[in-house]
Write an enzyme that holds these catalytic residues in place. Structure first.
Site, PDB file in Angstrom:
ATOM      1  N   ASN A  98       4.161   1.259  -1.466  1.00 19.14           N
ATOM      2  CA  ASN A  98       3.386   1.103  -0.226  1.00 19.14           C
ATOM      3  C   ASN A  98       4.090   1.682   0.910  1.00 19.14           C
ATOM      4  O   ASN A  98       5.439   1.609   1.457  1.00 19.14           O
ATOM      5  CB  ASN A  98       3.482  -0.572   0.214  1.00 19.14           C
ATOM      6  CG  ASN A  98       2.834  -0.772   1.518  1.00 19.14           C
ATOM      7  OD1 ASN A  98       2.654   0.070   2.106  1.00 19.14           O
ATOM      8  ND2 ASN A  98       2.769  -2.245   1.701  1.00 19.14           N
ATOM      9  N   ARG A 133      -0.870   1.729  -2.504  1.00 20.78           N
ATOM     10  CA  ARG A 133      -1.440   1.033  -1.374  1.00 20.78           C
ATOM     11  C   ARG A 133      -1.885   2.297  -0.447  1.00 20.78           C
ATOM     12  O   ARG A 133      -1.380   3.127   0.066  1.00 20.78           O
ATOM     13  CB  ARG A 133      -0.661   0.073  -0.612  1.00 20.78           C
ATOM     14  CG  ARG A 133      -1.431  -0.503   0.589  1.00 20.78           C
ATOM     15  CD  ARG A 133      -0.755  -1.252   1.796  1.00 20.78           C
ATOM     16  NE  ARG A 133      -1.630  -1.599   2.976  1.00 20.78           N
ATOM     17  CZ  ARG A 133      -1.143  -1.820   4.022  1.00 20.78           C
ATOM     18  NH1 ARG A 133       0.197  -1.363   4.547  1.00 20.78           N
ATOM     19  NH2 ARG A 133      -1.899  -2.386   4.941  1.00 20.78           N
ATOM     20  N   HIS A 153      -6.740  -5.917   5.396  1.00 20.33           N
ATOM     21  CA  HIS A 153      -6.302  -6.868   4.628  1.00 20.33           C
ATOM     22  C   HIS A 153      -7.046  -7.412   3.402  1.00 20.33           C
ATOM     23  O   HIS A 153      -6.701  -8.252   2.660  1.00 20.33           O
ATOM     24  CB  HIS A 153      -5.762  -8.126   5.434  1.00 20.33           C
ATOM     25  CG  HIS A 153      -4.795  -7.907   6.648  1.00 20.33           C
ATOM     26  ND1 HIS A 153      -4.920  -8.530   7.798  1.00 20.33           N
ATOM     27  CD2 HIS A 153      -3.796  -7.050   6.543  1.00 20.33           C
ATOM     28  CE1 HIS A 153      -3.961  -8.352   8.455  1.00 20.33           C
ATOM     29  NE2 HIS A 153      -3.205  -7.298   7.925  1.00 20.33           N
ATOM     30  N   ARG A 192      -1.156  -6.969  18.864  1.00 24.91           N
ATOM     31  CA  ARG A 192      -2.385  -6.508  19.322  1.00 24.91           C
ATOM     32  C   ARG A 192      -3.326  -7.492  19.922  1.00 24.91           C
ATOM     33  O   ARG A 192      -3.311  -8.621  19.482  1.00 24.91           O
ATOM     34  CB  ARG A 192      -3.133  -6.239  17.794  1.00 24.91           C
ATOM     35  CG  ARG A 192      -2.468  -4.688  17.219  1.00 24.91           C
ATOM     36  CD  ARG A 192      -2.915  -4.432  15.958  1.00 24.91           C
ATOM     37  NE  ARG A 192      -1.953  -4.778  14.823  1.00 24.91           N
ATOM     38  CZ  ARG A 192      -2.231  -4.524  13.602  1.00 24.91           C
ATOM     39  NH1 ARG A 192      -3.455  -4.297  13.357  1.00 24.91           N
ATOM     40  NH2 ARG A 192      -1.434  -4.837  12.561  1.00 24.91           N
ATOM     41  N   GLU A 224       0.277  -8.766  -2.167  1.00 21.80           N
ATOM     42  CA  GLU A 224      -0.243  -7.639  -2.248  1.00 21.80           C
ATOM     43  C   GLU A 224      -0.033  -6.548  -3.083  1.00 21.80           C
ATOM     44  O   GLU A 224      -0.861  -6.066  -3.978  1.00 21.80           O
ATOM     45  CB  GLU A 224      -0.306  -7.024  -0.893  1.00 21.80           C
ATOM     46  CG  GLU A 224      -1.079  -7.647   0.323  1.00 21.80           C
ATOM     47  CD  GLU A 224      -0.925  -7.384   1.662  1.00 21.80           C
ATOM     48  OE1 GLU A 224      -1.803  -6.673   2.162  1.00 21.80           O
ATOM     49  OE2 GLU A 224       0.243  -7.681   2.255  1.00 21.80           O
TER      50      GLU A 224
END
Length: 375
Positions: free
Chosen positions: A6, A65, A154, A215, A360
């Site tokens: 990743n 990823r 996601h 955010r 993940e």
């Protein structure tokens, strides 16, 4: 063995899996990297030192990823020239991620030209979202000519926890309706119908949707025009404000929910306000997706906040939402989550509430293995 990578803008997270059992053999993280080649050399040397490999070419399969696959990819794919070209084209839609992902791919390609590399895209799971949900109500030409639409992110996490929920509930994933809540510094909600994503909160970029650590999530677009035209803030600074200075941090000055909880305990009103806004946004999406799905088999919390904050889970499931959904949180179970997949609703709740630890990297390994075996 499968090495999952990743690659971020300044870090590389990795996990080494047994190809047959998908058991995690080793994991680590390289921080503050400048050169991916050097970072990978450190990773390979550590794997040698730990006795997992003797030579570099002992690792023959890599799973990467990749954040943005656009409309090109709805499943993991073997990386070839076409795939690299598309990942590069999509850098403009994910400049902080796709460029780093591509660099990692190219370095492995150079160091191990005979290795098989697989790309697993965050956006792929959401390619099942129907057109009426992924199109924005702006002139259609912006989609037709510039690919402006909801993509969602996601997806690897939402896909993984959906399958884990199916396993926990002993139900067929293809007959399962879920609302999955990935809550962390980045947060998103997804409506899953018959095992497929039909709507999600993040959109054209990961800025849309839920309030997050730094955010803003969804806001009135005219605020941006007002900030620029009336307040005289340039667009680069507006971008920084919305992505780095908003959300929990923007309201109370901190983005770490553990610190925010301490602030609340000390009577900090801004911290309480930040939490209240955060929870309100989550409840809005749960309610909206409940109506969209019609029938719900479970609601799943995951991600750093979703898995670890009993306070957030309890505030989300207040009496109003419990009555609306005909479910009820078990406050004791909510505070004593211990396994990777726990039920935190009362025994007779119509809709189970689950906490599932996301993985993940494992989902990337699963996708990589399936892709290799399908050749």
């Amino acid at each position: 063995m499968i090495l999952v990578l990743n690659c971020g803008s300044s870090s590389v997270k990795y996990k080494l899996f047994n190809k047959d059992t998908l058991e995690v053999l080793h994991k680590g993280n390289e921080e503050e990297i400048i050169d991916y080649g050097l970072a990978f050399n450190h990773i390979f040397q550590e794997l040698k030192d730990k006795g997992f490999i003797k030579n570099l070419d002992d690792i023959k399969i890599f799973g990467h990823r990749v954040v943005h696959g656009g409309e090109y990819f709805n499943k993991p794919v073997i990386i070839d020239e076409y795939v690299k070209q598309k990942i590069e084209e999509l850098i403009k839609l994910a400049p902080l991620h796709n460029g780093a992902n591509l660099q990692g791919i190219k370095v492995i390609e150079k160091q191990l030209p005979n290795a098989v590399q697989v790309a697993v895209f965050d956006t792929a799971f959401h390619q099942s979202i129907p057109k009426n949900a992924y199109l924005y109500p702006i002139p259609l030409s912006f989609y037709e000519e510039h690919n402006i639409r909801k993509y969602g992110f996601h997806g690897t996490s939402h896909n993984y926890v959906a399958k884990e929920a199916a396993r926990f509930l002993s139900k067929d994933i293809e007959k399962l309706n879920l609302i999955t809540l990935h809550l962390g510094n980045g947060s998103s909600a997804t409506a899953i119908q018959n095992g497929k994503s039909i709507n999600t909160s993040m959109g054209f970029t990961p800025l849309e949707g839920l309030m997050m650590g730094t955010r803003s999530g969804s806001i009135d677009p005219s605020i941006i025009l007002y900030m620029h035209d009336t307040l005289g803030i340039d667009m680069n600074e507006i971008n920084r404000i919305l992505n780095k200075k908003s959300g929990l941090r923007g309201v109370c000055g901190n983005s770490d929910l553990r610190t925010i909880q301490d602030m609340i305990n000390n009577g900090n009103e801004k911290a309480q306000l930040a939490l209240d806004i955060f929870v309100t946004r989550i409840k809005e999406f749960i309610g909206s997706y409940a109506i969209e799905l019609g029938h719900i088999d479970a609601i799943v919390f995951t991600g750093g906040i979703g898995e670890n904050s009993s306070m957030v889970r309890e505030k989300v499931f207040d009496s109003h939402l419990e009555e609306f959904l005909n479910t009820k949180l078990d406050k004791h179970l909510n505070k004593t989550v211990k396994t990777n997949c726990d039920k935190i609703s009362v025994i007779d709740a119509k809709i189970p509430i689950l906490v599932i630890k996301t993985d993940e990297e494992k989902e990337i390994a699963i996708g990589t293995k399936k892709t290799i075996e399908s050749l």
